[in-house]
Design a protein around this motif. Structure first.
Motif, PDB file in Angstrom:
ATOM      1  N   UNK A 179      -8.306   1.247  -3.484  1.00 56.37           N
ATOM      2  CA  UNK A 179      -9.235   1.964  -2.614  1.00 56.37           C
ATOM      3  C   UNK A 179     -10.029   0.950  -1.797  1.00 56.37           C
ATOM      4  N   UNK A 180     -10.546   1.397  -0.654  1.00 55.26           N
ATOM      5  CA  UNK A 180     -11.228   0.534   0.308  1.00 55.26           C
ATOM      6  C   UNK A 180     -12.620   1.072   0.594  1.00 55.26           C
ATOM      7  N   UNK A 181     -13.560   0.157   0.781  1.00 53.55           N
ATOM      8  CA  UNK A 181     -14.956   0.545   0.962  1.00 53.55           C
ATOM      9  C   UNK A 181     -15.632  -0.381   1.973  1.00 53.55           C
ATOM     10  N   UNK A 182     -16.063   0.124   3.135  1.00 50.50           N
ATOM     11  CA  UNK A 182     -16.808  -0.734   4.063  1.00 50.50           C
ATOM     12  C   UNK A 182     -18.179  -1.079   3.479  1.00 50.50           C
ATOM     13  N   UNK A 183     -18.537  -2.350   3.515  1.00 51.53           N
ATOM     14  CA  UNK A 183     -19.793  -2.788   2.900  1.00 51.53           C
ATOM     15  C   UNK A 183     -20.615  -3.611   3.887  1.00 51.53           C
ATOM     16  N   UNK A 184     -21.928  -3.534   3.718  1.00 45.56           N
ATOM     17  CA  UNK A 184     -22.835  -4.269   4.578  1.00 45.56           C
ATOM     18  C   UNK A 184     -22.982  -5.716   4.164  1.00 45.56           C
TER      19      UNK A 184
ATOM     20  N   UNK B 183      -5.601   5.798   0.455  1.00 47.22           N
ATOM     21  CA  UNK B 183      -5.537   4.940  -0.720  1.00 47.22           C
ATOM     22  C   UNK B 183      -4.065   4.671  -1.038  1.00 47.22           C
ATOM     23  N   UNK B 184      -3.820   3.555  -1.725  1.00 48.54           N
ATOM     24  CA  UNK B 184      -2.477   3.240  -2.213  1.00 48.54           C
ATOM     25  C   UNK B 184      -2.391   3.675  -3.672  1.00 48.54           C
ATOM     26  N   UNK B 185      -1.259   4.289  -4.043  1.00 47.18           N
ATOM     27  CA  UNK B 185      -1.054   4.748  -5.417  1.00 47.18           C
ATOM     28  C   UNK B 185       0.392   4.476  -5.818  1.00 47.18           C
ATOM     29  N   UNK B 186       0.606   4.045  -7.056  1.00 45.50           N
ATOM     30  CA  UNK B 186       1.945   4.049  -7.647  1.00 45.50           C
ATOM     31  C   UNK B 186       1.812   4.290  -9.143  1.00 45.50           C
ATOM     32  N   UNK B 187       2.894   4.740  -9.746  1.00 44.63           N
ATOM     33  CA  UNK B 187       2.867   5.169 -11.146  1.00 44.63           C
ATOM     34  C   UNK B 187       3.889   4.392 -11.966  1.00 44.63           C
TER      35      UNK B 187
ATOM     36  N   UNK C 169       7.223   5.872  -7.281  1.00 42.75           N
ATOM     37  CA  UNK C 169       6.398   6.766  -6.451  1.00 42.75           C
ATOM     38  C   UNK C 169       5.279   6.026  -5.727  1.00 42.75           C
ATOM     39  N   UNK C 170       5.584   4.839  -5.195  1.00 41.66           N
ATOM     40  CA  UNK C 170       4.577   4.091  -4.437  1.00 41.66           C
ATOM     41  C   UNK C 170       4.318   4.797  -3.111  1.00 41.66           C
ATOM     42  N   UNK C 171       3.039   4.975  -2.794  1.00 38.50           N
ATOM     43  CA  UNK C 171       2.708   5.724  -1.581  1.00 38.50           C
ATOM     44  C   UNK C 171       1.318   5.379  -1.084  1.00 38.50           C
ATOM     45  N   UNK C 172       1.139   5.563   0.216  1.00 38.46           N
ATOM     46  CA  UNK C 172      -0.191   5.568   0.809  1.00 38.46           C
ATOM     47  C   UNK C 172      -0.494   7.030   1.115  1.00 38.46           C
ATOM     48  N   UNK C 173      -1.531   7.529   0.512  1.00 42.18           N
ATOM     49  CA  UNK C 173      -1.830   8.954   0.564  1.00 42.18           C
ATOM     50  C   UNK C 173      -3.296   9.168   0.954  1.00 42.18           C
TER      51      UNK C 173
ATOM     52  N   UNK D 120       4.639  -9.457  -4.576  1.00 43.64           N
ATOM     53  CA  UNK D 120       4.905  -9.375  -3.136  1.00 43.64           C
ATOM     54  C   UNK D 120       4.794  -7.931  -2.649  1.00 43.64           C
ATOM     55  N   UNK D 121       5.419  -7.002  -3.383  1.00 36.35           N
ATOM     56  CA  UNK D 121       5.364  -5.598  -2.968  1.00 36.35           C
ATOM     57  C   UNK D 121       3.922  -5.089  -3.001  1.00 36.35           C
ATOM     58  N   UNK D 122       3.181  -5.434  -4.032  1.00 35.87           N
ATOM     59  CA  UNK D 122       1.810  -4.961  -4.165  1.00 35.87           C
ATOM     60  C   UNK D 122       0.936  -5.504  -3.031  1.00 35.87           C
ATOM     61  N   UNK D 123       1.088  -6.795  -2.737  1.00 30.31           N
ATOM     62  CA  UNK D 123       0.300  -7.386  -1.660  1.00 30.31           C
ATOM     63  C   UNK D 123       0.692  -6.787  -0.316  1.00 30.31           C
ATOM     64  N   UNK D 124       1.990  -6.651  -0.067  1.00 27.03           N
ATOM     65  CA  UNK D 124       2.437  -6.064   1.201  1.00 27.03           C
ATOM     66  C   UNK D 124       1.928  -4.634   1.363  1.00 27.03           C
ATOM     67  N   UNK D 125       1.920  -3.870   0.294  1.00 25.42           N
ATOM     68  CA  UNK D 125       1.428  -2.490   0.345  1.00 25.42           C
ATOM     69  C   UNK D 125      -0.064  -2.450   0.624  1.00 25.42           C
ATOM     70  N   UNK D 126      -0.795  -3.369   0.013  1.00 24.17           N
ATOM     71  CA  UNK D 126      -2.231  -3.440   0.233  1.00 24.17           C
ATOM     72  C   UNK D 126      -2.533  -3.810   1.688  1.00 24.17           C
ATOM     73  N   UNK D 127      -1.778  -4.746   2.239  1.00 25.29           N
ATOM     74  CA  UNK D 127      -1.977  -5.130   3.634  1.00 25.29           C
ATOM     75  C   UNK D 127      -1.643  -3.978   4.574  1.00 25.29           C
ATOM     76  N   UNK D 128      -0.602  -3.214   4.244  1.00 21.45           N
ATOM     77  CA  UNK D 128      -0.249  -2.056   5.074  1.00 21.45           C
ATOM     78  C   UNK D 128      -1.355  -1.004   5.023  1.00 21.45           C
ATOM     79  N   UNK D 129      -1.925  -0.799   3.853  1.00 24.38           N
ATOM     80  CA  UNK D 129      -3.049   0.139   3.735  1.00 24.38           C
ATOM     81  C   UNK D 129      -4.211  -0.286   4.624  1.00 24.38           C
ATOM     82  N   UNK D 130      -4.521  -1.575   4.636  1.00 20.20           N
ATOM     83  CA  UNK D 130      -5.630  -2.073   5.459  1.00 20.20           C
ATOM     84  C   UNK D 130      -5.307  -1.913   6.944  1.00 20.20           C
ATOM     85  N   UNK D 131      -4.068  -2.167   7.320  1.00 18.92           N
ATOM     86  CA  UNK D 131      -3.686  -1.957   8.725  1.00 18.92           C
ATOM     87  C   UNK D 131      -3.917  -0.495   9.135  1.00 18.92           C
TER      88      UNK D 131
END
Length: 354
Positions: free
Chosen positions: A160-165, A31-35, A44-48, A109-120
């Motif tokens: 957070x990410x969730x695979x869906x049917x 998941x991606x988190x920042x405070x 404290x932006x991180x993928x954890x 931009x940072x938020x979108x880039x972080x989200x794309x990195x999480x998906x990768x």
């Protein structure tokens, strides 16, 4: 701000049956988190590793509902690539909701880039079966421990990410909609246009009542006169009258749906006149009876396009056409999903490919 990548020690088992994925019940490894706090700003932006949060019992989100979220999807294409549909629009709307709820905006931009990195990093969780996808849920909550009605000084933002049917497992089926003449979802001047949890909590009682009566969804009327149709709990609504598409205007009580925007653009290109105006419940019921209302359908991230089979208001029910999905509804659904899954060109640059 830098994005830190934290290690994940134990990976969950891979998806075994993509054809039976439930919505919102299984989540990926990371998941991606920042405070945020007023003194430091976002930090404290991180993928954890995906893990529970620890919140103080006085966290302001629990008492005053300072919370926003978004919903979008990533699609696996036939060539194996992953595509997102208009993700920058979701991030921009996230900030729009933040402004309305007195919450700090994110760097888009940072938020979108972080989200794309999480998906990768979570690529193995993007399912391949027809109609499946990876659901993406950006969220922000107020975490400051304080009892007092004011905007918080501390926040947590995460994805957070969730695979869906596939939403329509047995083929697209028209929904039966109950029009509520008592309950309301949002009033002008309220938070109806923000994607905040309180709007959805307010809809639960009527939605349960509709379900007990055998209906699939609730169509809300305006709060002032209870005369004009607005939206369904999880969808914007579009009505096909003659050669026009009529939909409720965006006046603060209706979510500015990204699928709605896309549908209106495609419908306009098909030659339909778009009318964003107040549509009365009487027009809907009479239009269905006299045949002027040819089709009605909802638009949303989960459903894409959802055909309406019937409306019920007070003691009267009316059926649209023969009760089956309409020709225009299916044309629009097929065109939008073809763009999302890469079976059709994307002339509007709506797709971001990983």
């Amino acid at each position: 701000m830098n994005l830190e990548i934290l290690p994940v020690s134990d990976l969950k088992p891979a998806i075994e049956d993509e054809n039976n994925l439930a919505f919102g019940k299984s989540f990926t490894d990371r998941m991606f988190v920042m405070e945020f706090d007023r003194a430091k700003g976002w930090h404290s932006a991180r993928i954890q590793p995906y893990a529970p949060f620890t919140l103080d019992p006085a966290a302001m989100v629990l008492h005053y509902s300072q919370e926003i979220f978004e919903g979008l999807k990533a699609f696996r294409r036939e060539d194996g690539s992953i595509a997102l549909f208009r993700p920058a629009d979701n991030v921009a709307r996230f900030n729009q909701s933040a402004r309305r709820m007195c919450m700090p905006e994110v760097d888009e931009k940072f938020f979108l880039d972080s989200m794309l990195e999480l998906i990768r990093m979570e690529e193995r969780w993007v399912p391949k079966a027809e109609g499946t996808s990876l659901y993406i849920r950006p969220t922000m909550i107020a975490t400051e421990p304080m009892l007092g009605v004011r905007p918080a000084d501390q926040y947590l933002c995460y994805v957070i990410l969730c695979p869906v049917g596939a939403y329509y497992k047995g083929g697209i089926a028209p929904v039966k909609i109950w029009i509520s003449d008592h309950f309301v979802r949002a009033a002008e001047g309220g938070t109806g246009e923000a994607k905040t949890g309180g709007n959805y909590a307010a809809s639960l009682y009527a939605a349960r009542e509709a379900s007990l009566k055998g209906y699939d969804q609730v169509l809300w009327l305006d709060a002032k006169e209870k005369k004009y149709v607005e939206e369904v709990g999880s969808m914007n609504m579009l009505f096909h009258y003659d050669d026009k598409i009529v939909t409720s205007p965006l006046k603060g009580t209706v979510l500015d749906g990204i699928t709605r925007r896309s549908a209106l653009k495609l419908l306009s290109e098909m030659g339909y006149q778009i009318e964003e105006r107040a549509l009365t419940v009487d027009e809907v019921m009479e239009g269905a009876q006299n045949g002027r209302l040819k089709e009605a359908f909802g638009t949303g991230t989960a459903v894409v396009i959802s055909p309406v089979g019937s409306f019920c208001y007070q003691d009267e029910c009316v059926q649209l056409g023969n009760g089956e999905p309409g020709e225009l509804t299916m044309k629009l659904y097929n065109q939008l999903t073809a763009i999302q899954y890469g079976r059709q060109p994307d002339p509007h640059n709506w797709i971001t490919t990983l």
